[in-house]
Design a protein around this motif. Structure first.
Motif, PDB file in Angstrom:
ATOM      1  N   TYR A 268     -16.248  -4.232 -10.435  1.00  0.00           N
ATOM      2  CA  TYR A 268     -17.620  -4.141  -9.954  1.00  0.00           C
ATOM      3  C   TYR A 268     -18.454  -3.368 -10.963  1.00  0.00           C
ATOM      4  O   TYR A 268     -18.104  -2.246 -11.346  1.00  0.00           O
ATOM      5  CB  TYR A 268     -17.680  -3.440  -8.590  1.00  0.00           C
ATOM      6  CG  TYR A 268     -16.939  -4.165  -7.485  1.00  0.00           C
ATOM      7  CD1 TYR A 268     -16.870  -5.555  -7.457  1.00  0.00           C
ATOM      8  CD2 TYR A 268     -16.315  -3.461  -6.463  1.00  0.00           C
ATOM      9  CE1 TYR A 268     -16.203  -6.220  -6.456  1.00  0.00           C
ATOM     10  CE2 TYR A 268     -15.640  -4.124  -5.441  1.00  0.00           C
ATOM     11  CZ  TYR A 268     -15.589  -5.501  -5.446  1.00  0.00           C
ATOM     12  OH  TYR A 268     -14.908  -6.158  -4.448  1.00  0.00           O
ATOM     13  N   GLU A 269     -19.556  -3.963 -11.384  1.00  0.00           N
ATOM     14  CA  GLU A 269     -20.412  -3.371 -12.401  1.00  0.00           C
ATOM     15  C   GLU A 269     -21.315  -2.285 -11.792  1.00  0.00           C
ATOM     16  O   GLU A 269     -21.528  -2.255 -10.571  1.00  0.00           O
ATOM     17  CB  GLU A 269     -21.272  -4.453 -13.053  1.00  0.00           C
ATOM     18  CG  GLU A 269     -20.479  -5.558 -13.737  1.00  0.00           C
ATOM     19  CD  GLU A 269     -19.678  -5.037 -14.916  1.00  0.00           C
ATOM     20  OE1 GLU A 269     -20.111  -4.033 -15.536  1.00  0.00           O
ATOM     21  OE2 GLU A 269     -18.621  -5.630 -15.208  1.00  0.00           O
ATOM     22  N   PRO A 270     -21.837  -1.378 -12.638  1.00  0.00           N
ATOM     23  CA  PRO A 270     -22.802  -0.383 -12.138  1.00  0.00           C
ATOM     24  C   PRO A 270     -23.937  -1.049 -11.378  1.00  0.00           C
ATOM     25  O   PRO A 270     -24.460  -2.085 -11.799  1.00  0.00           O
ATOM     26  CB  PRO A 270     -23.295   0.290 -13.427  1.00  0.00           C
ATOM     27  CG  PRO A 270     -22.165   0.128 -14.387  1.00  0.00           C
ATOM     28  CD  PRO A 270     -21.555  -1.212 -14.079  1.00  0.00           C
ATOM     29  N   GLY A 271     -24.294  -0.482 -10.239  1.00  0.00           N
ATOM     30  CA  GLY A 271     -25.332  -1.068  -9.388  1.00  0.00           C
ATOM     31  C   GLY A 271     -24.785  -1.942  -8.274  1.00  0.00           C
ATOM     32  O   GLY A 271     -25.517  -2.295  -7.336  1.00  0.00           O
ATOM     33  N   TRP A 272     -23.479  -2.319  -8.367  1.00  0.00           N
ATOM     34  CA  TRP A 272     -22.883  -3.144  -7.308  1.00  0.00           C
ATOM     35  C   TRP A 272     -22.858  -2.376  -5.994  1.00  0.00           C
ATOM     36  O   TRP A 272     -22.548  -1.188  -5.938  1.00  0.00           O
ATOM     37  CB  TRP A 272     -21.452  -3.524  -7.684  1.00  0.00           C
ATOM     38  CG  TRP A 272     -20.728  -4.301  -6.604  1.00  0.00           C
ATOM     39  CD1 TRP A 272     -20.682  -5.648  -6.458  1.00  0.00           C
ATOM     40  CD2 TRP A 272     -19.948  -3.756  -5.523  1.00  0.00           C
ATOM     41  NE1 TRP A 272     -19.924  -5.984  -5.363  1.00  0.00           N
ATOM     42  CE2 TRP A 272     -19.467  -4.839  -4.766  1.00  0.00           C
ATOM     43  CE3 TRP A 272     -19.633  -2.459  -5.130  1.00  0.00           C
ATOM     44  CZ2 TRP A 272     -18.675  -4.678  -3.639  1.00  0.00           C
ATOM     45  CZ3 TRP A 272     -18.842  -2.286  -4.002  1.00  0.00           C
ATOM     46  CH2 TRP A 272     -18.368  -3.376  -3.275  1.00  0.00           C
TER      47      TRP A 272
ATOM     48  N   LEU B 112      -8.193   1.922 -11.146  1.00  0.00           N
ATOM     49  CA  LEU B 112      -7.799   1.996 -12.551  1.00  0.00           C
ATOM     50  C   LEU B 112      -8.833   2.754 -13.376  1.00  0.00           C
ATOM     51  O   LEU B 112      -8.474   3.547 -14.251  1.00  0.00           O
ATOM     52  CB  LEU B 112      -7.599   0.584 -13.116  1.00  0.00           C
ATOM     53  CG  LEU B 112      -6.594  -0.307 -12.365  1.00  0.00           C
ATOM     54  CD1 LEU B 112      -6.484  -1.659 -13.065  1.00  0.00           C
ATOM     55  CD2 LEU B 112      -5.235   0.362 -12.271  1.00  0.00           C
ATOM     56  N   SER B 113     -10.100   2.523 -13.109  1.00  0.00           N
ATOM     57  CA  SER B 113     -11.170   3.226 -13.823  1.00  0.00           C
ATOM     58  C   SER B 113     -12.459   3.128 -13.020  1.00  0.00           C
ATOM     59  O   SER B 113     -12.619   2.257 -12.164  1.00  0.00           O
ATOM     60  CB  SER B 113     -11.374   2.645 -15.223  1.00  0.00           C
ATOM     61  OG  SER B 113     -11.764   1.284 -15.150  1.00  0.00           O
ATOM     62  N   GLY B 114     -13.400   4.039 -13.317  1.00  0.00           N
ATOM     63  CA  GLY B 114     -14.674   4.049 -12.620  1.00  0.00           C
ATOM     64  C   GLY B 114     -14.579   4.721 -11.266  1.00  0.00           C
ATOM     65  O   GLY B 114     -13.511   5.179 -10.842  1.00  0.00           O
ATOM     66  N   ARG B 115     -15.716   4.755 -10.582  1.00  0.00           N
ATOM     67  CA  ARG B 115     -15.769   5.419  -9.279  1.00  0.00           C
ATOM     68  C   ARG B 115     -16.546   4.559  -8.282  1.00  0.00           C
ATOM     69  O   ARG B 115     -17.502   3.864  -8.650  1.00  0.00           O
ATOM     70  CB  ARG B 115     -16.438   6.803  -9.384  1.00  0.00           C
ATOM     71  CG  ARG B 115     -15.830   7.706 -10.436  1.00  0.00           C
ATOM     72  CD  ARG B 115     -16.364   9.115 -10.368  1.00  0.00           C
ATOM     73  NE  ARG B 115     -15.829   9.828  -9.219  1.00  0.00           N
ATOM     74  CZ  ARG B 115     -14.635  10.433  -9.214  1.00  0.00           C
ATOM     75  NH1 ARG B 115     -13.872  10.421 -10.289  1.00  0.00           N
ATOM     76  NH2 ARG B 115     -14.208  11.060  -8.129  1.00  0.00           N
ATOM     77  N   VAL B 116     -16.119   4.615  -7.014  1.00  0.00           N
ATOM     78  CA  VAL B 116     -16.811   3.928  -5.942  1.00  0.00           C
ATOM     79  C   VAL B 116     -16.907   4.873  -4.754  1.00  0.00           C
ATOM     80  O   VAL B 116     -16.070   5.781  -4.604  1.00  0.00           O
ATOM     81  CB  VAL B 116     -16.079   2.619  -5.546  1.00  0.00           C
ATOM     82  CG1 VAL B 116     -14.826   2.916  -4.727  1.00  0.00           C
ATOM     83  CG2 VAL B 116     -16.986   1.665  -4.778  1.00  0.00           C
TER      84      VAL B 116
ATOM     85  N   GLU C  25     -20.208   3.443 -15.125  1.00  0.00           N
ATOM     86  CA  GLU C  25     -18.977   2.775 -15.540  1.00  0.00           C
ATOM     87  C   GLU C  25     -18.533   1.799 -14.460  1.00  0.00           C
ATOM     88  O   GLU C  25     -18.602   2.106 -13.270  1.00  0.00           O
ATOM     89  CB  GLU C  25     -17.878   3.817 -15.781  1.00  0.00           C
ATOM     90  CG  GLU C  25     -16.567   3.239 -16.281  1.00  0.00           C
ATOM     91  CD  GLU C  25     -15.495   4.296 -16.453  1.00  0.00           C
ATOM     92  OE1 GLU C  25     -14.356   3.927 -16.820  1.00  0.00           O
ATOM     93  OE2 GLU C  25     -15.771   5.497 -16.213  1.00  0.00           O
ATOM     94  N   PRO C  26     -18.071   0.614 -14.837  1.00  0.00           N
ATOM     95  CA  PRO C  26     -17.568  -0.328 -13.821  1.00  0.00           C
ATOM     96  C   PRO C  26     -16.391   0.267 -13.058  1.00  0.00           C
ATOM     97  O   PRO C  26     -15.595   1.029 -13.627  1.00  0.00           O
ATOM     98  CB  PRO C  26     -17.117  -1.533 -14.651  1.00  0.00           C
ATOM     99  CG  PRO C  26     -17.850  -1.419 -15.935  1.00  0.00           C
ATOM    100  CD  PRO C  26     -18.018   0.048 -16.198  1.00  0.00           C
ATOM    101  N   TRP C  27     -16.296  -0.083 -11.781  1.00  0.00           N
ATOM    102  CA  TRP C  27     -15.141   0.318 -10.974  1.00  0.00           C
ATOM    103  C   TRP C  27     -14.130  -0.813 -11.022  1.00  0.00           C
ATOM    104  O   TRP C  27     -14.425  -1.942 -10.619  1.00  0.00           O
ATOM    105  CB  TRP C  27     -15.551   0.586  -9.529  1.00  0.00           C
ATOM    106  CG  TRP C  27     -14.426   1.108  -8.679  1.00  0.00           C
ATOM    107  CD1 TRP C  27     -13.717   2.248  -8.885  1.00  0.00           C
ATOM    108  CD2 TRP C  27     -13.898   0.517  -7.483  1.00  0.00           C
ATOM    109  NE1 TRP C  27     -12.772   2.417  -7.890  1.00  0.00           N
ATOM    110  CE2 TRP C  27     -12.863   1.367  -7.026  1.00  0.00           C
ATOM    111  CE3 TRP C  27     -14.192  -0.624  -6.760  1.00  0.00           C
ATOM    112  CZ2 TRP C  27     -12.121   1.100  -5.873  1.00  0.00           C
ATOM    113  CZ3 TRP C  27     -13.466  -0.912  -5.608  1.00  0.00           C
ATOM    114  CH2 TRP C  27     -12.441  -0.048  -5.172  1.00  0.00           C
TER     115      TRP C  27
END
Length: 286
Positions: free
Chosen positions: A37-41, A65-69, A101-103
């Motif tokens: 999921y890209e930034p802004g999703w 794996l990477s990013g935050r939600v 950062e993408p999640w």
């Protein structure tokens, strides 16, 4: 069960949405997805039009794996999930990417139908419908109070969703004190119904269940048709812990290893003529 492996670089299915992409791999009956999921999703912006429900009705279990939600439940409870976190998100949530950062995560629970586009043509299809209802829900709600009852129903919905997914069904919607689910086979529907019943018994809840097979119409976040109405009416005459099926379902279960008892003829409200029903007595394991 067998020794096997799959790669997300060679997915069996790819689902796209605004600012999002899901690669799906299948290990026989197990379905795993990698979500990017890209930034802004945000679910309520980018997935809600696909799902057709007010909140995400899937149970997610996975690892980041990477990013935050950040996930939010209807009562306002929020949880931020970051790299290395193993997460569980119950049905009934919204979620959005935090930061620039993408999640990227791997989900082991919800990937069979999550994020799939609905057929806009509103076609009629053959499906097996399961309707459930918590027995004595009004009395239990009064005894427990609003907050405790809401938490109990939420856990009921989570366990029901997991049982449905394990039997390759689709949770169409929750009904406040039950669920409506769709299956592509009569045997999976009955086994799924039994799995729901057994799962929620651990919460001290008893349910009644109706199962019927017929033509339905899929619309955004719901299903329609006489088959849906029939399953609901069958459920309404079931007793505590009972799974009642129609004669149509019975005809489709020959050789399934499921055992049924004659539940008699019933006049179902809104339907013409008496209907023969059958009660699930026992089932052999898959």
């Amino acid at each position: 069960m067998r020794l096997q492996r799959r790669r997300f670089t060679e997915p069996s299915d790819v689902r796209t949405m605004p600012r999002g992409r899901i690669e799906v791999v299948e290990l026989d009956d197990t379905v795993v997805g990698r979500m990017t999921y890209e930034p802004g999703w945000r679910w309520s912006v980018d997935v809600k039009p696909i799902a057709g429900t007010d909140t995400c009705q899937y149970h997610h279990l996975g690892v980041t794996l990477s990013g935050r939600v950040r996930a939010q439940m209807p009562d306002g409870t929020e949880l931020e999930i970051g790299p290395g976190d193993v997460f569980e998100i119950p049905p009934g949530h919204d979620a959005w990417v935090v930061g620039d950062e993408p999640w990227i995560s791997v989900d082991f629970e919800a990937m069979r139908t999550y994020g799939k586009e609905l057929d806009a043509r509103d076609e009629r299809i053959l499906a097996s419908i399961v309707f459930t209802d918590i027995v004595d829900s009004t009395r239990r709600a009064a005894e427990l109070g609003a907050a405790r009852w809401r938490d109990l129903v939420g856990e009921h919905n989570r366990k029901a969703s997991m049982a449905i997914d394990r039997h390759r069904g689709r949770l169409v919607k929750t009904t406040g004190d039950g669920v409506l689910a769709q299956f592509d086979g009569a045997e999976r529907a009955v086994r799924g119904a039994a799995a729901i019943r057994d799962a929620v018994q651990s919460l001290g809840l008893e349910i009644r269940t109706g199962v019927h097979t017929g033509e339905i119409q899929s619309i955004a976040g719901d299903v329609r048709g006489i088959a849906v109405h029939t399953a609901a009416r069958i459920m309404a005459v079931a007793g505590s812990g009972e799974i009642l099926i129609s004669a149509t379902v019975m005809d489709l279960l020959d050789g399934s290893g499921l055992t049924f008892e004659d539940a008699g003829l019933h006049e179902l409200k809104g339907l013409h003529g008496a209907r023969q029903l059958y009660r699930l007595a026992s089932l052999k394991h898959d």
